[in-house]
Design a protein around this motif. Sequence first.
Motif, PDB file in Angstrom:
ATOM      1  N   UNK A   1      64.245  35.814  63.595  1.00  0.00           N
ATOM      2  CA  UNK A   1      63.235  35.152  62.783  1.00  0.00           C
ATOM      3  C   UNK A   1      63.054  35.952  61.499  1.00  0.00           C
ATOM      4  N   UNK A   2      63.153  35.275  60.369  1.00  0.00           N
ATOM      5  CA  UNK A   2      62.935  35.927  59.085  1.00  0.00           C
ATOM      6  C   UNK A   2      61.447  35.939  58.776  1.00  0.00           C
ATOM      7  N   UNK A   3      60.928  37.122  58.495  1.00  0.00           N
ATOM      8  CA  UNK A   3      59.519  37.274  58.169  1.00  0.00           C
ATOM      9  C   UNK A   3      59.423  37.782  56.741  1.00  0.00           C
ATOM     10  N   UNK A   4      58.649  37.070  55.929  1.00  0.00           N
ATOM     11  CA  UNK A   4      58.419  37.516  54.565  1.00  0.00           C
ATOM     12  C   UNK A   4      56.937  37.347  54.232  1.00  0.00           C
ATOM     13  N   UNK A   5      56.600  37.470  52.960  1.00  0.00           N
ATOM     14  CA  UNK A   5      55.205  37.387  52.516  1.00  0.00           C
ATOM     15  C   UNK A   5      54.564  36.041  52.824  1.00  0.00           C
ATOM     16  N   UNK A   6      55.375  34.993  52.937  1.00  0.00           N
ATOM     17  CA  UNK A   6      54.842  33.643  53.107  1.00  0.00           C
ATOM     18  C   UNK A   6      54.911  33.124  54.539  1.00  0.00           C
ATOM     19  N   UNK A   7      55.376  33.946  55.461  1.00  0.00           N
ATOM     20  CA  UNK A   7      55.473  33.520  56.858  1.00  0.00           C
ATOM     21  C   UNK A   7      54.082  33.501  57.485  1.00  0.00           C
ATOM     22  N   UNK A   8      53.643  32.338  57.987  1.00  0.00           N
ATOM     23  CA  UNK A   8      52.310  32.259  58.609  1.00  0.00           C
ATOM     24  C   UNK A   8      52.311  32.928  59.977  1.00  0.00           C
ATOM     25  N   UNK A   9      51.624  34.053  60.074  1.00  0.00           N
ATOM     26  CA  UNK A   9      51.649  34.843  61.305  1.00  0.00           C
ATOM     27  C   UNK A   9      50.293  34.987  61.985  1.00  0.00           C
ATOM     28  N   UNK A  10      49.220  35.037  61.206  1.00  0.00           N
ATOM     29  CA  UNK A  10      47.943  35.495  61.720  1.00  0.00           C
ATOM     30  C   UNK A  10      46.958  34.357  61.949  1.00  0.00           C
ATOM     31  N   UNK A  11      46.359  34.359  63.136  1.00  0.00           N
ATOM     32  CA  UNK A  11      45.269  33.429  63.426  1.00  0.00           C
ATOM     33  C   UNK A  11      44.059  33.861  62.605  1.00  0.00           C
ATOM     34  N   UNK A  12      43.043  33.018  62.561  1.00  0.00           N
ATOM     35  CA  UNK A  12      41.903  33.264  61.686  1.00  0.00           C
ATOM     36  C   UNK A  12      41.186  34.583  62.013  1.00  0.00           C
ATOM     37  N   UNK A  13      41.055  34.923  63.290  1.00  0.00           N
ATOM     38  CA  UNK A  13      40.353  36.156  63.665  1.00  0.00           C
ATOM     39  C   UNK A  13      41.109  37.383  63.153  1.00  0.00           C
ATOM     40  N   UNK A  14      42.427  37.398  63.334  1.00  0.00           N
ATOM     41  CA  UNK A  14      43.230  38.533  62.861  1.00  0.00           C
ATOM     42  C   UNK A  14      43.228  38.599  61.339  1.00  0.00           C
ATOM     43  N   UNK A  15      43.343  37.445  60.689  1.00  0.00           N
ATOM     44  CA  UNK A  15      43.343  37.413  59.223  1.00  0.00           C
ATOM     45  C   UNK A  15      42.005  37.891  58.677  1.00  0.00           C
ATOM     46  N   UNK A  16      40.928  37.480  59.311  1.00  0.00           N
ATOM     47  CA  UNK A  16      39.600  37.904  58.870  1.00  0.00           C
ATOM     48  C   UNK A  16      39.453  39.417  58.995  1.00  0.00           C
ATOM     49  N   UNK A  17      39.962  39.964  60.080  1.00  0.00           N
ATOM     50  CA  UNK A  17      39.887  41.414  60.270  1.00  0.00           C
ATOM     51  C   UNK A  17      40.727  42.143  59.224  1.00  0.00           C
ATOM     52  N   UNK A  18      41.939  41.650  58.970  1.00  0.00           N
ATOM     53  CA  UNK A  18      42.800  42.285  57.976  1.00  0.00           C
ATOM     54  C   UNK A  18      42.223  42.187  56.561  1.00  0.00           C
ATOM     55  N   UNK A  19      41.558  41.075  56.270  1.00  0.00           N
ATOM     56  CA  UNK A  19      40.976  40.874  54.941  1.00  0.00           C
ATOM     57  C   UNK A  19      39.578  41.477  54.838  1.00  0.00           C
ATOM     58  N   UNK A  20      39.062  41.959  55.962  1.00  0.00           N
ATOM     59  CA  UNK A  20      37.721  42.544  56.034  1.00  0.00           C
ATOM     60  C   UNK A  20      36.653  41.527  55.620  1.00  0.00           C
ATOM     61  N   UNK A  21      36.808  40.298  56.147  1.00  0.00           N
ATOM     62  CA  UNK A  21      35.870  39.221  55.894  1.00  0.00           C
ATOM     63  C   UNK A  21      35.492  38.569  57.214  1.00  0.00           C
ATOM     64  N   UNK A  22      34.426  37.804  57.215  1.00  0.00           N
ATOM     65  CA  UNK A  22      34.013  37.065  58.407  1.00  0.00           C
ATOM     66  C   UNK A  22      34.879  35.811  58.530  1.00  0.00           C
ATOM     67  N   UNK A  23      35.248  35.401  59.741  1.00  0.00           N
ATOM     68  CA  UNK A  23      36.056  34.190  59.905  1.00  0.00           C
ATOM     69  C   UNK A  23      35.442  32.954  59.236  1.00  0.00           C
ATOM     70  N   UNK A  24      34.106  32.862  59.256  1.00  0.00           N
ATOM     71  CA  UNK A  24      33.454  31.717  58.621  1.00  0.00           C
ATOM     72  C   UNK A  24      33.703  31.713  57.108  1.00  0.00           C
ATOM     73  N   UNK A  25      33.814  32.898  56.516  1.00  0.00           N
ATOM     74  CA  UNK A  25      34.111  33.005  55.086  1.00  0.00           C
ATOM     75  C   UNK A  25      35.504  32.461  54.811  1.00  0.00           C
ATOM     76  N   UNK A  26      36.458  32.759  55.695  1.00  0.00           N
ATOM     77  CA  UNK A  26      37.806  32.231  55.529  1.00  0.00           C
ATOM     78  C   UNK A  26      37.811  30.707  55.618  1.00  0.00           C
ATOM     79  N   UNK A  27      37.015  30.156  56.525  1.00  0.00           N
ATOM     80  CA  UNK A  27      36.926  28.704  56.641  1.00  0.00           C
ATOM     81  C   UNK A  27      36.356  28.092  55.356  1.00  0.00           C
ATOM     82  N   UNK A  28      35.325  28.743  54.810  1.00  0.00           N
ATOM     83  CA  UNK A  28      34.717  28.249  53.577  1.00  0.00           C
ATOM     84  C   UNK A  28      35.726  28.303  52.422  1.00  0.00           C
ATOM     85  N   UNK A  29      36.458  29.414  52.304  1.00  0.00           N
ATOM     86  CA  UNK A  29      37.456  29.535  51.235  1.00  0.00           C
ATOM     87  C   UNK A  29      38.547  28.474  51.393  1.00  0.00           C
TER      88      UNK A  29
END
Length: 144
Positions: A1-29
């Motif tokens: 599997x080729x993984x690059x900058x655009x490969x969708x890997x992270x569920x909302x909880x993991x993405x929120x943690x990596x971005x240091x934001x609340x999951x609800x903020x990601x939903x709003x964005x």
Amino acid sequence: MDVDQDTPLFAIAAAAELAELHPQTLRQYDRLGLVEPTRTAGKSRRYSLRDIAQLREIARLSAEGVSLEGIRRVLSLENEARALQQRVRELESALADALLQQPGRRVFASGANGEVLSMRAGARAERRNQMVVWRPWSSSSEDR
């Protein structure tokens, strides 16, 4: 599997943690169109590394007091600039290829092992083992 900058890997909880934001903020964005994660077949959001970097940029701009509409405009201009830079690279490559295909535009040189090298017009072949001896002119006849 080729993984690059655009490969969708992270569920909302993991993405929120990596971005240091609340999951609800990601939903709003996502609703506002500031970030557009990929959707799975079950409609779950999947974020790429590029999405997470964009979320961090949104958070930074927001912390600096930029409105969400201002952030949308900044991101739009950055994405447009990135797309234009990519297009310029593509056009430069196509132009270089077209110039090489024109008759009389191709230049060839011999490589160190005798292979034929195609060169761009105006380019010089690299010489690795050359020696130049320089002797100044002298007025005495024995040097001539």
